[in-house]
Scaffold this active site. Structure first.
Site, mmCIF file in Angstrom:
data_model
loop_
_atom_site.group_PDB
_atom_site.id
_atom_site.type_symbol
_atom_site.label_atom_id
_atom_site.label_comp_id
_atom_site.label_asym_id
_atom_site.label_seq_id
_atom_site.Cartn_x
_atom_site.Cartn_y
_atom_site.Cartn_z
ATOM 1 N N ASP A 65 39.074 83.138 7.159
ATOM 2 C CA ASP A 65 39.802 83.685 5.652
ATOM 3 C C ASP A 65 41.251 83.902 6.020
ATOM 4 O O ASP A 65 42.033 83.838 7.144
ATOM 5 C CB ASP A 65 39.129 85.013 5.694
ATOM 6 C CG ASP A 65 40.079 85.649 4.283
ATOM 7 O OD1 ASP A 65 39.698 85.202 3.523
ATOM 8 O OD2 ASP A 65 40.247 87.025 4.376
ATOM 9 N N ASP A 80 34.929 89.861 2.803
ATOM 10 C CA ASP A 80 34.075 88.945 3.292
ATOM 11 C C ASP A 80 32.609 89.035 3.821
ATOM 12 O O ASP A 80 31.942 87.956 4.783
ATOM 13 C CB ASP A 80 34.672 88.855 4.586
ATOM 14 C CG ASP A 80 36.024 88.016 4.106
ATOM 15 O OD1 ASP A 80 36.334 87.256 3.313
ATOM 16 O OD2 ASP A 80 37.189 88.582 5.305
ATOM 17 N N ASP A 103 38.455 89.202 7.237
ATOM 18 C CA ASP A 103 39.353 90.544 7.860
ATOM 19 C C ASP A 103 38.193 91.846 7.654
ATOM 20 O O ASP A 103 38.355 92.367 7.148
ATOM 21 C CB ASP A 103 40.693 91.355 7.035
ATOM 22 C CG ASP A 103 41.086 91.256 6.116
ATOM 23 O OD1 ASP A 103 39.048 90.530 4.998
ATOM 24 O OD2 ASP A 103 41.767 90.514 4.920
HETATM 25 P P1 ADP Z 1 41.145 85.605 0.794
HETATM 26 O O1 ADP Z 1 40.723 84.707 0.442
HETATM 27 O O2 ADP Z 1 42.881 84.856 1.078
HETATM 28 O O3 ADP Z 1 41.127 87.017 1.267
HETATM 29 P P2 ADP Z 1 40.157 86.361 -1.927
HETATM 30 O O4 ADP Z 1 38.416 86.371 -2.095
HETATM 31 O O5 ADP Z 1 40.092 88.133 -1.586
HETATM 32 O O6 ADP Z 1 41.451 86.798 -1.222
HETATM 33 O O7 ADP Z 1 41.146 87.395 -3.385
HETATM 34 C C1 ADP Z 1 41.116 86.161 -4.202
HETATM 35 C C2 ADP Z 1 42.241 86.018 -4.972
HETATM 36 O O8 ADP Z 1 42.017 86.895 -5.985
HETATM 37 C C3 ADP Z 1 43.591 86.214 -4.314
HETATM 38 O O9 ADP Z 1 44.628 85.407 -3.811
HETATM 39 C C4 ADP Z 1 44.300 87.107 -5.822
HETATM 40 O O10 ADP Z 1 45.196 86.862 -6.441
HETATM 41 C C5 ADP Z 1 43.097 87.525 -5.952
HETATM 42 N N1 ADP Z 1 42.742 88.888 -6.623
HETATM 43 C C6 ADP Z 1 41.236 89.518 -4.752
HETATM 44 N N2 ADP Z 1 41.850 90.810 -5.121
HETATM 45 C C7 ADP Z 1 43.003 91.012 -6.075
HETATM 46 C C8 ADP Z 1 43.572 92.268 -6.638
HETATM 47 N N3 ADP Z 1 42.699 93.955 -6.067
HETATM 48 N N4 ADP Z 1 44.944 92.245 -7.771
HETATM 49 C C9 ADP Z 1 44.823 91.505 -7.506
HETATM 50 N N5 ADP Z 1 44.318 90.207 -7.722
HETATM 51 C C10 ADP Z 1 43.110 89.949 -6.503
HETATM 52 MG MG MG Z 2 40.390 88.636 2.046
#
Ligand code: ADP
Ligand code: MG
Length: 631
Positions: free
Chosen positions: A328, A527, A523
């Site tokens: 991730d 996930d 993390d």
């Molecule tokens: P990653 O795969 O990098 O861990 P996530 O799947 O958790 O990322 O989130 C993907 C995207 O969704 C983030 O890059 C962000 O743009 C958006 N996002 C997720 N959660 C939030 C939040 N609480 N506030 C704003 N944007 C969010």
């Molecule tokens: Mg994440």
């Protein structure tokens, strides 16, 4: 590490010494003095009884209960056979060596228990809580969430919480293996089980003892031995069939040939009886039954000293075969601590936009959300915030002062139908839109940037060097950001703009196309489904994230991705030692069994084939406990 013998072990040691002394005296005396056979028998039976009375007793009791085919039974039958054929010193020696092996095994198990128990040392005994202005000492489970506790230098931090007064450095070595202390100041989070070193700190607790990091880790370690490896189960099953098979073979060996070779000759009977006894002694499977679980136990214990918690021996087997690691991005390869680079408002002021965003994000635990809240600095009046919905992989929808806002990535903007546009700056862009009667109104965006962890590059290099072929990053973030990180780190592939469900299907695709096992490293924040789907789910940064400890198979206590390669190395080393022991023990036993049946091996060689092999296997298994970098 010094190990003190227990009372029981001391008694056993003394019995062994006395029996050896008596045996020596008897042997020397009988060398010079001629006595009748019955006197010789009685003299030899004294050390025999001293060495083995408990073995005989247990074998007898088991026999009455119908459980015959255990190692004690083997020893009883073999030594009885030796006595019947007049080999008195041999019988005593077999018993003695058997007991030496047992003592050895119990010391080895005790030592590895102790190394696990050292980890158990993180359990705090008490907490000093402030109630009605007075400091009182209570058991950690009596403290409630939100109470104030005080921790003095030299004390263990009993519960997870936030520092509300004072500062200190904290030793987290028991959890992470990292011995350099970490400085903690006002409003920093502290983790239960770590050691407060320098200052007096006041902490507001954020969890109960049962829910705290320390309890979760202890539970995890205590349960680790329940999840058996396939080899372990195999050995147990193997021993169940193997022992009776050997007893039957020995019986046939002792009875059938004399029937043909000379039914009336005692010498022939005696010859074959001895061969049968040799067969019985050497066949004892204890070297395997003992050393295989001990290796896994030691490996798990050794890994925990490096801040790697492996939830069971089964995962050791999987880890050793990993050839694909899927990461991730946020919080795993990158720090997950975003800095706000710029605020580009539309219709509202910069301050207003940041204010709205911070309100929307104030209940989210996502790294993006926490960064925005941190950048806002000012006070957030939580009473103004209504319903908040997290849209995984996209962002949040929140009601603030009666108005509905959307705060997240481009996909979220598509979802709400705002007239949005991308930013010319590189970075993760968080867009904000407000719901109006005619549709969503675009209010602008915030540009945030994450940093790659110092350790990530090293992690990728060492994974490549241990032969991991596919290193793939999955992220919900923008393609340009993903491309940048993947390129800098030298990953073999990446997929961007994925929703949590897409991550699962990508992992499934990779599982289908790969030969070896696949690990997913995340993390733990949203996930969990992917962590469960992978052959081995590895969670980063257990220091704080509950989901990580619960859904992962391997937990890395500090946030260092380089520990992934270390876990693979530890697992491979453990598996190598396990197989070394299996092959060595079975090989030596097979050779001596054949020699015994042919009448070439005597009782002394049989004792080596049993106890000697056991001791060597145990010593080898104990190498699993050593830490990687200490070798
Ligand atoms: P990653 O795969 O990098 O861990 P996530 O799947 O958790 O990322 O989130 C993907 C995207 O969704 C983030 O890059 C962000 O743009 C958006 N996002 C997720 N959660 C939030 C939040 N609480 N506030 C704003 N944007 C969010
Ligand atoms: Mg994440």
């Amino acid at each position: 590490m010094k190990y003190k013998l227990t009372k029981k072990q001391k008694k056993m040691r003394n019995r062994i010494i006395i029996a050896i002394a008596l045996l020596a005296v008897t042997a020397v005396t009988l060398h010079f003095v001629e006595v009748p056979w019955w006197a010789e028998l009685v003299l030899y039976m004294i050390p025999y009884a001293i060495a083995g009375y408990d073995v005989l007793k247990t074998a007898f009791i088991n026999l009455i209960h119908g459980q015959i085919f255990d190692e004690k039974f083997l020893m009883m039958v073999a030594t009885a056979g030796a006595i019947a054929t007049g080999e008195y010193p041999e019988a005593t020696f077999v018993m003695l060596f058997y007991q030496i092996g047992e003592l050895f095994q119990s010391i080895a198990v005790g030592r590895s228990r102790k190394s696990i128990a050292k980890l158990m040392d993180i359990r705090p005994d008490s907490a000093t809580v402030i109630r009605d202005g007075a400091e009182i000492e209570v058991s950690p489970d009596e403290v409630e969430v939100g109470e104030m506790i005080i921790v003095k230098p030299g004390e263990k931090i009993p519960l997870d919480g936030v520092i509300i007064e004072g500062e200190s450095s904290v030793n987290q070595a028991a959890l992470t293996g990292e011995s350099a202390p970490v400085d903690k100041a006002l409003s920093d989070n502290v983790i239960s089980g770590t050691l407060n070193l320098t200052g007096v700190i006041k902490i507001r607790t954020t969890s109960t003892f049962g829910q705290s990091t320390v309890s979760k880790i202890l539970e995890l370690v205590e349960n680790a031995s329940d999840k058996k490896a396939k080899v372990e189960n195999f050995i147990t099953k193997f021993a169940r069939f193997y022992t009776p098979a050997v007893v039957i073979a020995a019986l046939l060996l002792g009875v059938v040939p004399p029937l043909f070779l000379g039914i009336g000759s005692w010498d022939i009977w005696k010859e074959w009886l001895i061969r049968a006894c040799v067969f019985l002694v050497v066949s004892c499977p204890c070297a395997l039954v003992v050393s295989v679980p001990l290796s896994f136990f030691g490996g798990i214990g050794g890994a925990s000293k490096d801040g790697i918690l492996i939830k069971g021996a089964g995962y050791m087997e999987v880890l050793a075969k990993i050839d694909t690691v899927v990461f991730d991005k946020t919080g795993t390869l990158t720090k997950g601590v975003f800095a706000v680079d710029d605020v580009h408002p539309n219709l509202v002021s910069k301050a207003e936009l940041l204010d709205i965003a911070a309100c929307c994000e104030s209940f989210s635990s996502h790294p993006v959300a926490q960064s925005i809240v941190r950048a806002h600095e000012g006070h957030i009046d939580k009473s103004l915030i209504g319903e908040v919905t997290e849209i995984a992989g996209k962002g949040v929808k929140a009601v603030v002062e009666g108005k509905t806002y959307y705060c997240g990535n481009g996909q979220l903007m598509e979802m709400c139908g705002a007239d949005w546009h991308d930013c010319h700056l590189t970075g993760t862009i968080i867009h904000i839109a407000r719901e109006e009667v005619g549709g969503c109104e675009y209010l602008g965006h915030i540009v945030i940037n994450d940093q790659i962890k110092e350790d990530s590059e090293e992690a990728i290099k060492s994974l490549k060097s241990v032969g991991v072929k596919r290193l793939v990053m999955l992220t919900g973030d923008k393609k340009s950001v993903a491309e940048n990180v993947a390129g800098k780190l030298g990953l073999t592939g990446f997929f961007a703009e994925l929703l949590p469900a897409d991550k699962v299907s990508k992992v499934e695709e990779l599982l289908k196309n790969g030969k070896g096992k696949l690990a997913f490293v995340g993390d733990g924040i949203n996930d969990a489904p992917v962590l469960m789907r992978a052959d081995c789910g590895i969670a980063m940064g257990a220091m704080g994230s509950d989901a990580a400890i619960e859904s992962a198979d391997v937990v890395l206590m500090d946030d260092k991705p380089s520990k992934i390669a270390d876990s693979i190395k530890i697992a491979r080393k453990t598996m190598r030692i396990v197989w070394e022991n299996i092959i060595f023990a079975l090989g030596v036993k097979a050779i001596i069994l054949v020699l015994g049946a042919l009448g070439i091996a005597n009782m002394w060689l049989a004792v080596f084939g049993d106890v000697g092999v056991l001791i060597i296997a145990i010593l080898n298994a104990m190498r699993c406990m050593r830490r990687l970098n200490r070798e």
